[in-house]
Write an enzyme that holds these catalytic residues in place. Sequence first.
Site, PDB file in Angstrom:
ATOM      1  N   TYR A  10      13.849   5.027  -8.175  1.00  0.00           N
ATOM      2  CA  TYR A  10      14.539   6.033  -7.365  1.00  0.00           C
ATOM      3  C   TYR A  10      16.016   6.065  -7.754  1.00  0.00           C
ATOM      4  O   TYR A  10      16.596   7.126  -8.004  1.00  0.00           O
ATOM      5  CB  TYR A  10      14.384   5.716  -5.869  1.00  0.00           C
ATOM      6  CG  TYR A  10      15.067   6.733  -4.981  1.00  0.00           C
ATOM      7  CD1 TYR A  10      14.375   7.819  -4.475  1.00  0.00           C
ATOM      8  CD2 TYR A  10      16.427   6.615  -4.678  1.00  0.00           C
ATOM      9  CE1 TYR A  10      15.000   8.767  -3.687  1.00  0.00           C
ATOM     10  CE2 TYR A  10      17.069   7.561  -3.886  1.00  0.00           C
ATOM     11  CZ  TYR A  10      16.347   8.631  -3.395  1.00  0.00           C
ATOM     12  OH  TYR A  10      16.977   9.566  -2.622  1.00  0.00           O
ATOM     13  N   ASP A  11      16.610   4.855  -7.826  1.00  0.00           N
ATOM     14  CA  ASP A  11      18.036   4.781  -8.136  1.00  0.00           C
ATOM     15  C   ASP A  11      18.348   5.398  -9.497  1.00  0.00           C
ATOM     16  O   ASP A  11      19.361   6.066  -9.679  1.00  0.00           O
ATOM     17  CB  ASP A  11      18.513   3.318  -8.098  1.00  0.00           C
ATOM     18  CG  ASP A  11      18.550   2.810  -6.659  1.00  0.00           C
ATOM     19  OD1 ASP A  11      18.502   3.658  -5.734  1.00  0.00           O
ATOM     20  OD2 ASP A  11      18.598   1.584  -6.459  1.00  0.00           O
ATOM     21  N   LYS A  24      -3.888 -10.965  14.432  1.00  0.00           N
ATOM     22  CA  LYS A  24      -2.985 -10.484  13.389  1.00  0.00           C
ATOM     23  C   LYS A  24      -2.605  -9.057  13.775  1.00  0.00           C
ATOM     24  O   LYS A  24      -3.420  -8.132  13.696  1.00  0.00           O
ATOM     25  CB  LYS A  24      -3.662 -10.508  12.029  1.00  0.00           C
ATOM     26  CG  LYS A  24      -2.732 -10.124  10.905  1.00  0.00           C
ATOM     27  CD  LYS A  24      -3.332 -10.466   9.563  1.00  0.00           C
ATOM     28  CE  LYS A  24      -2.323 -10.319   8.446  1.00  0.00           C
ATOM     29  NZ  LYS A  24      -1.890  -8.942   8.220  1.00  0.00           N
ATOM     30  N   CYS A  36      -7.636  33.658  28.465  1.00  0.00           N
ATOM     31  CA  CYS A  36      -8.765  33.047  27.754  1.00  0.00           C
ATOM     32  C   CYS A  36      -9.233  31.817  28.539  1.00  0.00           C
ATOM     33  O   CYS A  36      -8.460  30.901  28.819  1.00  0.00           O
ATOM     34  CB  CYS A  36      -8.326  32.656  26.348  1.00  0.00           C
ATOM     35  SG  CYS A  36      -9.525  31.646  25.480  1.00  0.00           S
ATOM     36  N   CYS A  46     -13.039  33.860  23.930  1.00  0.00           N
ATOM     37  CA  CYS A  46     -12.856  35.162  24.573  1.00  0.00           C
ATOM     38  C   CYS A  46     -12.994  36.343  23.606  1.00  0.00           C
ATOM     39  O   CYS A  46     -12.969  37.490  24.025  1.00  0.00           O
ATOM     40  CB  CYS A  46     -11.504  35.215  25.281  1.00  0.00           C
ATOM     41  SG  CYS A  46     -10.113  35.205  24.145  1.00  0.00           S
ATOM     42  N   ALA A  83      14.165   0.851  -7.720  1.00  0.00           N
ATOM     43  CA  ALA A  83      14.872   0.911  -9.008  1.00  0.00           C
ATOM     44  C   ALA A  83      14.658   2.271  -9.677  1.00  0.00           C
ATOM     45  O   ALA A  83      15.605   2.890 -10.175  1.00  0.00           O
ATOM     46  CB  ALA A  83      14.389  -0.209  -9.906  1.00  0.00           C
ATOM     47  N   LYS A 107      -9.505 -11.635   8.076  1.00  0.00           N
ATOM     48  CA  LYS A 107      -9.462 -10.197   8.358  1.00  0.00           C
ATOM     49  C   LYS A 107     -10.768  -9.704   8.978  1.00  0.00           C
ATOM     50  O   LYS A 107     -11.839 -10.205   8.657  1.00  0.00           O
ATOM     51  CB  LYS A 107      -9.224  -9.428   7.034  1.00  0.00           C
ATOM     52  CG  LYS A 107      -7.944  -9.793   6.315  1.00  0.00           C
ATOM     53  CD  LYS A 107      -6.726  -9.223   6.988  1.00  0.00           C
ATOM     54  CE  LYS A 107      -6.598  -7.760   6.734  1.00  0.00           C
ATOM     55  NZ  LYS A 107      -5.571  -7.365   5.830  1.00  0.00           N
TER      56      LYS A 107
HETATM   57  S1  IVH Z   1       2.749 -15.556  10.852  1.00  0.00           S
HETATM   58  C1  IVH Z   1       3.917 -16.295   6.266  1.00  0.00           C
HETATM   59  N1  IVH Z   1       1.433 -14.430  12.755  1.00  0.00           N
HETATM   60  O1  IVH Z   1       0.981 -10.532   8.773  1.00  0.00           O
HETATM   61  C2  IVH Z   1       4.004 -15.200   7.223  1.00  0.00           C
HETATM   62  N2  IVH Z   1       2.011 -13.099  10.889  1.00  0.00           N
HETATM   63  O2  IVH Z   1       0.058 -10.751   5.992  1.00  0.00           O
HETATM   64  C3  IVH Z   1       3.482 -15.754   8.472  1.00  0.00           C
HETATM   65  N3  IVH Z   1       1.346 -10.761  11.092  1.00  0.00           N
HETATM   66  O3  IVH Z   1       4.090 -10.411   7.227  1.00  0.00           O
HETATM   67  C4  IVH Z   1       3.610 -14.839   9.544  1.00  0.00           C
HETATM   68  N4  IVH Z   1       0.439 -10.930  13.070  1.00  0.00           N
HETATM   69  O4  IVH Z   1       3.824  -9.184   9.417  1.00  0.00           O
HETATM   70  C5  IVH Z   1       1.998 -14.257  11.559  1.00  0.00           C
HETATM   71  N5  IVH Z   1       0.301 -13.579  14.558  1.00  0.00           N
HETATM   72  C6  IVH Z   1       0.863 -13.402  13.376  1.00  0.00           C
HETATM   73  C7  IVH Z   1       0.876 -12.153  12.731  1.00  0.00           C
HETATM   74  C8  IVH Z   1       1.463 -12.044  11.471  1.00  0.00           C
HETATM   75  C9  IVH Z   1       0.732 -10.123  12.086  1.00  0.00           C
HETATM   76  C10 IVH Z   1       1.769 -10.127   9.842  1.00  0.00           C
HETATM   77  C11 IVH Z   1       3.178 -10.419   9.435  1.00  0.00           C
HETATM   78  C12 IVH Z   1       3.094 -10.930   8.038  1.00  0.00           C
HETATM   79  C13 IVH Z   1       1.762 -10.427   7.616  1.00  0.00           C
HETATM   80  C14 IVH Z   1       1.223 -11.288   6.525  1.00  0.00           C
END
Ligand code: IVH
Length: 709
Positions: free
Chosen positions: A41-42, A121, A446, A426, A39, A329
Amino acid sequence: MKNLVANTDIRDRHAELAQRLNSYSKQYYIFDNPSISDAEYDAIYNELLALEKEFPQLQSKESPSQKVGGVDAKRFKKAIHTVPMLSLENAYSETDISDFIERVRKISGIEGVIEFVLEPKLDGLSASILYKEGELVSAATRGDGFIGEDVTQNILTIGNVPKKVMNFSGEVRGEVVMQKADFLELNEQRRLNGEKLFANPRNAAAGSLRQLDPAITASRKLTFFAYSIIADSQMRENSRSTTVSDFSITLSTQLAVLQALQDLGFAVSDKVVVCKDQSEAFEFYKKIEKQRAELEYDIDGIVYKVNDLSIQRKLGSSAKFPRHSIAYKFSAEKAQSMVLDIVAQVGRTGNITPVAELAPVSIGGVVVSRATLHNKDELARRDIRVGDRVVLQRAGDVIPQIMYPILEERSSGSIPFCFPTTCPCCGSVLLEEKDEAAIKCININCEAQLVEKLIHFVSRQAFNIDGLGERGIRFLYEKGVIKSSSDIFRIEKQRGFLESVDGWGKQSVENLVKSINAARMITLDRFIYALGIPRIGTAMSKLIANFFKSYNNFLESAANRRGDELCQVKGVGVSVANDFNRFFANESNLKITRELGGDENGAKGIVTIIDVESTEKKGLFSGQSIVFTGSIEKFSRDAAKEFVERFGGKAASSVSAKTFLVVAGKNAGQKLDQARKLGIRVISEEDFLEIIGDADRGFSDAKNGLAFE
Ligand code: IVH
């Protein structure tokens, strides 16, 4: 009537807007790191357009209204997600996971065992791909979860995204990633071209997918891993779309979804488990965290998903997150260390890179003792000094990076690093070119450059000599065994001497000779890359090889310094052409090239170069599977696989009635017996070499089923 003259204030305002827009666009398109909202940017963009409408003379070619950051000013088309793409809640401890499972129990009312699927993930960007009756019809990024960007054309360029999936209708969601090796290669290419480097594979993946020109996406290696299917029925609930077959109705678990995705031809992660109890799940988490650094792609945690889809539906979602899944994580990979020294390293093209030598420290299971400081300007800007305590990070798991020095702990006597003016190897005076960040040693003799060239020559993307890496090359160079790359293939002559060297037994010399011999055959693009011409990385070598088609054409152009003809190739610029000519203007480079590949008069070289034409023309093994068995001595297994694939076939590990051909080395056993029993053609490794080396004969005869008799 248009105003023809804009006063200084207006011109200044226009210039300011233009400059800001250019910088935002660069952040957005190139670094994939938007610094302001769409927004905002626009609003700025509209103000610029209004000024230009009133004062048309302000609308120059450079104006962001014509181009932004080198790309068209328009952005992607918007794509609406009929089923929102939510995000995942994060967990940081085992307690967070226990709380999550407790919540799942409470809401679902299930007291017994609840199965969870655990998946890595993936650290990329999520994408949703829509199929209608088997055809890929559109694809979008996540955006804000409700509205994403239409990246259909770009997704179509990703090799492992199926473009047709039987008669499936629905949406497949997954993650677009750049594998670590592809990321390193891309950054290496960008470094050679003097372009800004991507900080990590995720940024590189996002920056590559979100390109307005799909040709750029196509030139980057991206990989898609699928993890969910949005069924047509779900989509219908959220929109008025009426499509036919409903694929996922028969799927009742997340594991079945992953299996179905695989059956449809999608890549899914191979690190997936179903867990019934928590300790099993924590074990898996720990195991994968340990493997993390060695995986081919970045991951930043483990996603827990309730396996049973009916329970998933029951749990539903909050506004932001589904209640059935959570991301546990991995801990952030940061550490502190001390800068023991800053050394100027000479690269193979003479570029001088400052490198920090650090007190060794472990980050995420990998010991880091060096980190690049990129170049003189970057080092001066960040003012990192010898003796500084610094915070380190493994950027997206791959390269250790110094984030910042801890200034409070800097000792009072510390001084900024003084960049050398002469080559540390060198002693030649370094060349500092005006518009280039790189400072160079331009002495072609060299030694540091020569050694780096040799290391490059044997590296994985070049001759890929098994067991001969940096240490081996330095050793052989110091001992005077190799002075140039062609000497590597003459190593056999030095057998006696090498065997007498401390620490080298007969067997290790034998192994070295074997792996060098196994690398004598090479495709033209790898050969060009191996030469180490400045700015010619792997991608560029492929373009150049495809242009020349044969080694002979390549050599002719090199010998006559006709690099300018390369400018006809899309993606090759004048600077590459100049570097090509400059490289071959050096007689010793030309001499080594001829020694390796052969000369214009038909004298044979010491390696065999496979021309592009022959590999392109030949569907020699088209669609067939080929098995290598026994001890193969003339080429490596990797090379065998690569050649079979280049000729359209597949290297398989077991012999069945469907096997097209078996290549048997010495001491072949069971597989050879099996092949004989099934009446499958068996050839020697020499025959195999002859067939693939001699393109035309191999092609026509093999097709007629005669070549292997
Ligand atoms: S399931 C509700 N499975 O993590 C979204 N996501 O933090 C459920 N991601 O936007 C997605 N590996 O880009 C799922 N094995 C996996 C994943 C995964 C990476 C990413 C995905 C999502 C983000 C959420």
